[in-house]
Design a protein around this motif. Structure first.
Motif, PDB file in Angstrom:
ATOM      1  N   ALA A  69      38.323  48.102  42.797  1.00 34.07           N
ATOM      2  CA  ALA A  69      38.191  47.404  44.073  1.00 34.07           C
ATOM      3  C   ALA A  69      36.866  46.661  44.217  1.00 34.07           C
ATOM      4  O   ALA A  69      36.822  45.532  44.734  1.00 34.07           O
ATOM      5  N   SER A  70      35.785  47.272  43.775  1.00 35.82           N
ATOM      6  CA  SER A  70      34.477  46.639  43.935  1.00 35.82           C
ATOM      7  C   SER A  70      34.401  45.322  43.161  1.00 35.82           C
ATOM      8  O   SER A  70      34.010  44.283  43.698  1.00 35.82           O
ATOM      9  N   LEU A  71      34.799  45.347  41.893  1.00 34.91           N
ATOM     10  CA  LEU A  71      34.752  44.129  41.097  1.00 34.91           C
ATOM     11  C   LEU A  71      35.750  43.102  41.615  1.00 34.91           C
ATOM     12  O   LEU A  71      35.451  41.897  41.655  1.00 34.91           O
ATOM     13  N   ALA A  72      36.923  43.554  42.040  1.00 32.40           N
ATOM     14  CA  ALA A  72      37.906  42.612  42.578  1.00 32.40           C
ATOM     15  C   ALA A  72      37.348  41.875  43.801  1.00 32.40           C
ATOM     16  O   ALA A  72      37.544  40.666  43.961  1.00 32.40           O
ATOM     17  N   GLY A  73      36.619  42.589  44.641  1.00 30.79           N
ATOM     18  CA  GLY A  73      35.995  41.943  45.796  1.00 30.79           C
ATOM     19  C   GLY A  73      34.956  40.917  45.384  1.00 30.79           C
ATOM     20  O   GLY A  73      34.840  39.839  45.992  1.00 30.79           O
ATOM     21  N   GLU A  74      34.213  41.229  44.343  1.00 27.13           N
ATOM     22  CA  GLU A  74      33.214  40.283  43.846  1.00 27.13           C
ATOM     23  C   GLU A  74      33.877  39.064  43.215  1.00 27.13           C
ATOM     24  O   GLU A  74      33.404  37.926  43.379  1.00 27.13           O
ATOM     25  N   LEU A  75      34.988  39.273  42.529  1.00 21.75           N
ATOM     26  CA  LEU A  75      35.709  38.150  41.939  1.00 21.75           C
ATOM     27  C   LEU A  75      36.316  37.259  43.018  1.00 21.75           C
ATOM     28  O   LEU A  75      36.377  36.030  42.864  1.00 21.75           O
ATOM     29  N   THR A 106      42.830  52.409  29.390  1.00 16.36           N
ATOM     30  CA  THR A 106      42.759  53.274  30.559  1.00 16.36           C
ATOM     31  C   THR A 106      43.707  52.735  31.617  1.00 16.36           C
ATOM     32  O   THR A 106      43.777  51.527  31.825  1.00 16.36           O
ATOM     33  N   PRO A 107      44.469  53.597  32.295  1.00 12.09           N
ATOM     34  CA  PRO A 107      45.368  53.100  33.342  1.00 12.09           C
ATOM     35  C   PRO A 107      44.609  52.326  34.415  1.00 12.09           C
ATOM     36  O   PRO A 107      43.449  52.629  34.716  1.00 12.09           O
ATOM     37  N   PHE A 108      45.273  51.335  34.983  1.00 10.71           N
ATOM     38  CA  PHE A 108      44.649  50.555  36.053  1.00 10.71           C
ATOM     39  C   PHE A 108      44.626  51.379  37.334  1.00 10.71           C
ATOM     40  O   PHE A 108      45.646  51.915  37.766  1.00 10.71           O
ATOM     41  N   ASP A 109      43.457  51.470  37.930  1.00 11.36           N
ATOM     42  CA  ASP A 109      43.258  52.211  39.178  1.00 11.36           C
ATOM     43  C   ASP A 109      42.714  51.224  40.212  1.00 11.36           C
ATOM     44  O   ASP A 109      41.559  50.802  40.113  1.00 11.36           O
ATOM     45  N   PRO A 110      43.520  50.841  41.207  1.00 12.65           N
ATOM     46  CA  PRO A 110      43.057  49.865  42.194  1.00 12.65           C
ATOM     47  C   PRO A 110      41.771  50.272  42.890  1.00 12.65           C
ATOM     48  O   PRO A 110      40.918  49.416  43.175  1.00 12.65           O
ATOM     49  N   ALA A 111      41.599  51.558  43.142  1.00 12.39           N
ATOM     50  CA  ALA A 111      40.379  52.014  43.806  1.00 12.39           C
ATOM     51  C   ALA A 111      39.176  51.830  42.885  1.00 12.39           C
ATOM     52  O   ALA A 111      38.091  51.422  43.327  1.00 12.39           O
ATOM     53  N   ARG A 112      39.358  52.137  41.604  1.00 15.68           N
ATOM     54  CA  ARG A 112      38.278  51.967  40.624  1.00 15.68           C
ATOM     55  C   ARG A 112      37.891  50.494  40.485  1.00 15.68           C
ATOM     56  O   ARG A 112      36.719  50.147  40.290  1.00 15.68           O
TER      57      ARG A 112
END
Length: 273
Positions: free
Chosen positions: A253-259, A245-251
């Motif tokens: 974002a939540s996990l990136a913040g947790e990481l 699946t293409p990378f979607d920064p908005a999709r």
């Protein structure tokens, strides 16, 4: 692609190194015709992990990643070829099947022992030499350094594990590769997200974590295996039309913040070590 182009190092000054052994998709031109298909040869990439952790630059972390496909040589496998998970299904140093058990090579095109040794010496050994040098550079400055090995895998992989994989899979080889307080700090940060997690479950840490993690010398290694559903929409049956699946920064974002909070927990632990 020249040999010097397959390994990318982003040097920082913080006591934190991110390893990314499976983000690559490059397959040398002379090898590509031997695979069943280019898509299958790239199917088990840790998709978009370098983009997911792009914020690591804000933390001034060092990042060591390869652009080479794991289907050429898996730099997170024991160079001897010994299994890191005896009795469990896994893929080889130079994989001959996908995680789903599909053959990677056309009949008769699998690498022999001599070619496997060549690939190991050409790519796996330099990857770990560079990683060791970056760890030593930062350990010399800070006394202690955290190696955080970044991975992801599809949430459902019946050949490798039963059911749905937890979102966060923390691996320290049963507590051997890092200080127990660091393991606990990462576990707390994962638990705070409300997502599922496990410590030293199916994924206890690959060669990178086990080889470099020497807490008695100041190098503390921890592997994070993420279930892809945290940042990607996973198809029920992946094929060439729907995976990755293409990378979607908005999709993502939540996990990136947790990481980011998890890596910050690693740095906070170092401040008290």
């Amino acid at each position: 692609m020249a040999d010097s182009d397959w390994l990318i190092v982003r040097r920082g000054t913080a006591p934190l190194v991110l390893g990314m052994p499976h983000t690559g998709t490059h397959i040398p031109d002379d090898l590509l015709p031997r695979f069943v298909s280019p898509w299958r040869a790239r199917k088990d990439t840790d998709w978009w992990i370098d983009r997911l952790y792009a914020f690591a630059a804000d933390l001034d972390a060092t990042v060591v990643r390869t652009t080479l496909s794991r289907s050429v040589v898996d730099v997170n496998r024991d160079p001897s070829g010994a299994s890191l998970y005896p009795g469990q299904t896994t893929t080889e140093l130079c994989p001959t099947t996908t995680f789903d058990g599909e053959p990677l090579y056309l009949p008769g095109e699998e690498p022999d022992e001599a070619e496997i040794a060549m690939r190991r010496d050409r790519w796996l050994a330099p990857y770990h030499t560079v990683l060791a040098a970056e760890l030593e550079r930062l350990r010399h400055v800070h006394g202690h350094v955290v190696l955080y090995d970044c991975h992801s895998i599809r949430s459902h992989m019946p050949r490798l594990f039963l059911g749905e994989l937890p979102q966060f899979n923390i691996g320290t080889n049963n507590g051997v590769t890092c200080d127990s307080a660091l393991e606990a700090a990462v576990e707390r940060a994962c638990a705070a997200t409300g997502r599922s997690l496990v410590v030293n479950g199916r994924f206890r840490g690959g060669y990178t974590t086990r080889h470099h993690g020497r807490p008695e010398t100041g190098v503390h290694a921890i592997q994070m295996e993420l279930a892809c559903r945290g940042y990607l929409d996973e198809p029920a049956t992946p094929d060439e039309t729907n995976w990755p699946t293409p990378f979607d920064p908005a999709r993502a974002a939540s996990l990136a913040g947790e990481l980011r909070a998890i890596l910050t927990a690693c740095l906070d632990w170092k401040a008290t070590a």
